[in-house]
Structure formats: structure tokens, C-alpha cells
Design an enzyme around this catalytic site. Sequence first.
Site, PDB file in Angstrom:
ATOM      1  N   GLU A  20       0.852  -1.214  -0.039  1.00 20.04           N
ATOM      2  CA  GLU A  20       0.024  -0.237   0.008  1.00 20.04           C
ATOM      3  C   GLU A  20       0.799   1.370   0.176  1.00 20.04           C
ATOM      4  OE1 GLU A  20      -3.709  -0.868   2.671  1.00 20.04           O
ATOM      5  OE2 GLU A  20      -1.913  -1.954   3.555  1.00 20.04           O
ATOM      6  N   CYS A  35       3.383   8.312   0.860  1.00 20.31           N
ATOM      7  CA  CYS A  35       3.944   7.745   2.181  1.00 20.31           C
ATOM      8  C   CYS A  35       4.313   6.172   1.442  1.00 20.31           C
ATOM      9  CB  CYS A  35       2.844   7.529   3.244  1.00 20.31           C
ATOM     10  SG  CYS A  35       3.165   6.196   4.430  1.00 20.31           S
ATOM     11  N   CYS A  42       6.064  -6.242   8.088  1.00 18.63           N
ATOM     12  CA  CYS A  42       7.181  -5.682   8.901  1.00 18.63           C
ATOM     13  C   CYS A  42       7.425  -6.917   9.953  1.00 18.63           C
ATOM     14  CB  CYS A  42       6.749  -4.520   9.340  1.00 18.63           C
ATOM     15  SG  CYS A  42       8.015  -3.872  10.281  1.00 18.63           S
ATOM     16  N   CYS A  46       5.775  -3.941  16.312  1.00 19.13           N
ATOM     17  CA  CYS A  46       5.159  -2.648  17.420  1.00 19.13           C
ATOM     18  C   CYS A  46       3.657  -2.983  17.541  1.00 19.13           C
ATOM     19  CB  CYS A  46       5.331  -1.359  16.331  1.00 19.13           C
ATOM     20  SG  CYS A  46       7.105  -0.919  16.119  1.00 19.13           S
ATOM     21  N   CYS A  49       0.428  -1.338  15.709  1.00 14.96           N
ATOM     22  CA  CYS A  49       0.726  -1.230  14.004  1.00 14.96           C
ATOM     23  C   CYS A  49       0.234  -2.616  13.543  1.00 14.96           C
ATOM     24  CB  CYS A  49       2.169  -1.147  13.692  1.00 14.96           C
ATOM     25  SG  CYS A  49       2.270  -1.308  11.879  1.00 14.96           S
ATOM     26  N   SER A 146      11.115   7.088  15.513  1.00 22.27           N
ATOM     27  CA  SER A 146       9.861   6.727  16.426  1.00 22.27           C
ATOM     28  C   SER A 146      10.120   6.526  17.739  1.00 22.27           C
ATOM     29  CB  SER A 146       9.044   5.400  16.043  1.00 22.27           C
ATOM     30  OG  SER A 146       8.478   5.647  14.500  1.00 22.27           O
ATOM     31  N   ASN A 148       8.104   7.288  20.734  1.00 19.31           N
ATOM     32  CA  ASN A 148       6.842   6.872  21.076  1.00 19.31           C
ATOM     33  C   ASN A 148       6.785   6.308  22.701  1.00 19.31           C
ATOM     34  OD1 ASN A 148       5.721   7.276  18.718  1.00 19.31           O
ATOM     35  ND2 ASN A 148       6.128   5.002  18.213  1.00 19.31           N
ATOM     36  N   CYS A 266      -1.244   6.432   7.512  1.00 19.50           N
ATOM     37  CA  CYS A 266       0.443   5.898   6.898  1.00 19.50           C
ATOM     38  C   CYS A 266       0.971   5.355   8.383  1.00 19.50           C
ATOM     39  CB  CYS A 266       0.794   6.927   6.738  1.00 19.50           C
ATOM     40  SG  CYS A 266       2.548   6.962   6.265  1.00 19.50           S
TER      41      CYS A 266
HETATM   42  C1  LIG Z   1       5.366   5.106  16.802  1.00 23.49           C
HETATM   43  O1  LIG Z   1       5.765   5.873  15.712  1.00 23.49           O
HETATM   44  C2  LIG Z   1       5.645   5.608  14.328  1.00 23.49           C
HETATM   45  C3  LIG Z   1       5.724   7.041  13.717  1.00 23.49           C
HETATM   46  O2  LIG Z   1       6.847   6.996  13.178  1.00 23.49           O
HETATM   47  C4  LIG Z   1       3.984   5.498  13.975  1.00 23.49           C
HETATM   48  O3  LIG Z   1       3.860   4.994  12.742  1.00 23.49           O
HETATM   49  C5  LIG Z   1       3.467   4.351  15.233  1.00 23.49           C
HETATM   50  O4  LIG Z   1       2.010   4.288  15.084  1.00 23.49           O
HETATM   51  C6  LIG Z   1       3.792   5.069  16.539  1.00 23.49           C
HETATM   52  N1  LIG Z   1       3.057   4.337  17.588  1.00 23.49           N
HETATM   53  C7  LIG Z   1       3.296   3.942  18.623  1.00 23.49           C
HETATM   54  C8  LIG Z   1       2.025   4.099  19.616  1.00 23.49           C
HETATM   55  O5  LIG Z   1       4.392   3.901  19.504  1.00 23.49           O
HETATM   56  S1  SF4 Z   2       5.382   0.757  12.956  1.00 25.04           S
HETATM   57 FE1  SF4 Z   2       6.732   0.558  11.251  1.00 25.04          FE
HETATM   58  S2  SF4 Z   2       8.425  -0.641  11.978  1.00 25.04           S
HETATM   59 FE2  SF4 Z   2       6.754  -0.858  13.621  1.00 25.04          FE
HETATM   60  S3  SF4 Z   2       5.504  -2.733  13.073  1.00 25.04           S
HETATM   61 FE3  SF4 Z   2       4.553  -0.943  11.719  1.00 25.04          FE
HETATM   62  S4  SF4 Z   2       5.795  -0.942  10.107  1.00 25.04           S
HETATM   63 FE4  SF4 Z   2       7.125  -2.231  11.227  1.00 25.04          FE
END
Ligand SMILES: *[C@@H]1O[C@H](CO)[C@@H](O)[C@H](O)[C@H]1NC(C)=O
Ligand code: SF4
Length: 294
Positions: A20, A35, A42, A46, A49, A146, A148, A266
Site C-alpha cells: 500500500e 507515504c 514488517c 510494534c 501497528c 519513532s 513513542n 500511514c
Molecule cells: C510510533 O511511531 C510511528 C511514527 O513514526 C507510528 O507509525 C506508530 O504508530 C507509533 N506508535 C506508537 C504507539 O508507538
Molecule cells: S510501526 Fe513501522 S516498524 Fe513498527 S511494526 Fe509497523 S511498519 Fe513495522
Amino acid sequence: MALGRGLQILFTLDDGLVIETVIIPNGNRGRNTVCVSSQVGCAMNCQFCFTGRMGLRRNLTTAEIVEQAVFARRLFTSEVGSIRNVVFMGMGEPLQNIENVIRAADIMVDEQGLHFSPNKVTISTSGLVPQIKQFLRESKCALAVSLNATTDEVRNWIMPINRKYNLKLLLDTLREELRLKHKYKVLFEYVLLAGVNDSIDDAKRIIDLVKGIPCKINLLTFNPHSGSHFQPSTNEKMIEFRNTLAEGGCVVFMRPSRGDDQMAACGQLGNPGELQAPLLKVPPRFQTLLEPLV
Ligand SMILES: *[C@@H]1O[C@H](CO)[C@@H](O)[C@H](O)[C@H]1NC(C)=O
Ligand code: SF4
Ligand SMILES: *[C@@H]1O[C@H](CO)[C@@H](O)[C@H](O)[C@H]1NC(C)=O
Ligand SMILES: CC(=O)N[C@H]1CO[C@H](CO)[C@@H](O)[C@@H]1O
């Protein structure tokens, strides 16, 4: 042309896998962002995600990455504005496919290629330390990290890569490497999650953590989806958080809520029907505050 939440493009690759690409409109100014994805799926897992929950299928080739930007450009002729920015924030951890990503970014900024300005092509990483070093030495393009979370306890949980490369190592590396760069700022992305990382103490910790690193901080709203048990912070919380950072001397951006959902589209790509990676155990301290999983 009103794009609403952003325009999602699905590409079917030669081997039948699907990736995508999202075009994020930028108001009336016509400076849109594309994007791009760098991998199919991946491996980083995370916890917020979608893509991460699919696991990794394969790296994209240089051509497959560049083609996404070329296609976006072709769709956007001057009447509807043009594509001015590329962000590597789609599916995948770009620095886990570093050779192809550096090559693709080179083509995007080359005069004979797509001729984007290097500071308008941003590679976004969850924090792969050796690759960050390599990237900063070999590429002119921009880097987003990131963050976070502000403690290893929380970051180990929501971004498991932190168990390999912890906050101190990550930030010390950036502090060190940016000394070698001229007028270069790293962008820290921080997604505010209600009750998980949005306290004022977190804001104060950020100020300390980034000391000595030329940087900008981007605060993002979490976009809830099924498959995640996090909730976004309130607007008041976000504003208070932003103000604390600004008072601490940080350069901080917060996207207005409309733009939020677009950015959130994104980085959370992937088909929820393909969930595979396990959700990690929630640390006991946070268990009561999270929504039960749908
Ligand atoms: C962490 O950071 C990325 C942005 O680069 C984002 O896509 C991702 O959803 C973030 N989320 C969390 C909760 O850590
Ligand atoms: S936030 Fe980025 S690095 Fe983390 S699982 Fe999703 S696609 Fe992968
Ligand atoms: C992706 O590319 C990296 C090198 O850039 C390599 O180490 C890794 O094994 C590749 N992953 C897959 C799934 O092919
Ligand atoms: C690191 C950490 O635990 N941070 C905090 C995140 O925000 C919530 C509440 O807003 C706190 O309870 C956490 O301690």
C-alpha cells in the site's frame, strides 16, 4: 480535489503480494506527501501497528520502492497540486531493507531521477542502531525516529526493537552521529497513547533525553483500530504535553486533528485478516487501563 483522509493505492507485485501507498493531501496548498512502503509486512511487531502484526514477507526492490513515488507523481498533475514530500512510513521498517532504501532515496533526490529535495525525503525508523549510523553516513535524506515512549519499560513493550537497542544507546548514537552532519536535524515521532506515555513526566523526560541532539519533535494522535488495545490521548492532554516540551526548549509540532488521521493512515497499513504476530503481554501496571481486545 478533496482527498479527505488520504488516497490509498494498492499495488500488486509480480509475485502477487500486495503493498500500500498513501497520498496525504496538504490542505489547499497542493503540496502533497506520498507515504511509501519498503517491505511487504514488517518484522518489528510494534504493538500499535497493523503491518507489524502481519509479520515480514519480503523486502521490496529498489524499483518497487521508487515506482510508488513515480506513480503518485503521475496521478498528481499541477491542477491538483504536486507531490513535494516522500515519507518512508508505509509498510515495513525501511532500515531493515537499507541497501534498497538508500538506493531508492538516492534516485528520488537525483537531478536525473525524481529530483526531490533531500530534506523532503524522510526515512522513518523504529530505531535500528547500526543501520541508523550507516544511513546517516551514506544518505543525504532526512531521518525520523519513532520514540513513542520515554522509558525502557514502556518502549520494550510497545516497540520490542527497544529490547535490542535501548533508549540510551539509540539517543547516544544520534547525539554522536549528528556531530558529523552539517545543519541536520532528526525528527522524533511520538504517538500519544492515553495513560501509556502521555503524562507530563513523560514530556519532561523527553526534554532530558533529547538534550544535545539537533531535533524536531512531532506529536501524533493515535488512530484506534481493531487489533490494538490503545486509546488516543485527549486534545487537552496533547496541548499540555506540547506546551511542556516547548517550554523546555524543544522544537515541537502537533498536527491539527484532521491531519492526524491522515498521517495515522500511514504506518498502520496491512490487512487485519492476516494477523499473525503475537500481541505481547501487557505489563501489569497498564492492564486495567487498556480496552479489551476486539
Ligand atoms: C510510533 O511511531 C510511528 C511514527 O513514526 C507510528 O507509525 C506508530 O504508530 C507509533 N506508535 C506508537 C504507539 O508507538
Ligand atoms: S510501526 Fe513501522 S516498524 Fe513498527 S511494526 Fe509497523 S511498519 Fe513495522
Ligand atoms: C532484507 O534486506 C536485508 C539487507 O538489507 C537483509 O539482511 C534481510 O535478510 C532481507 N530480508 C529478507 C526477508 O529477505
Ligand atoms: C513511562 C510511563 O509509565 N509513563 C506514563 C505515561 O502516562 C501515564 C499517565 O498519563 C502514566 O501513568 C505513566 O507513568
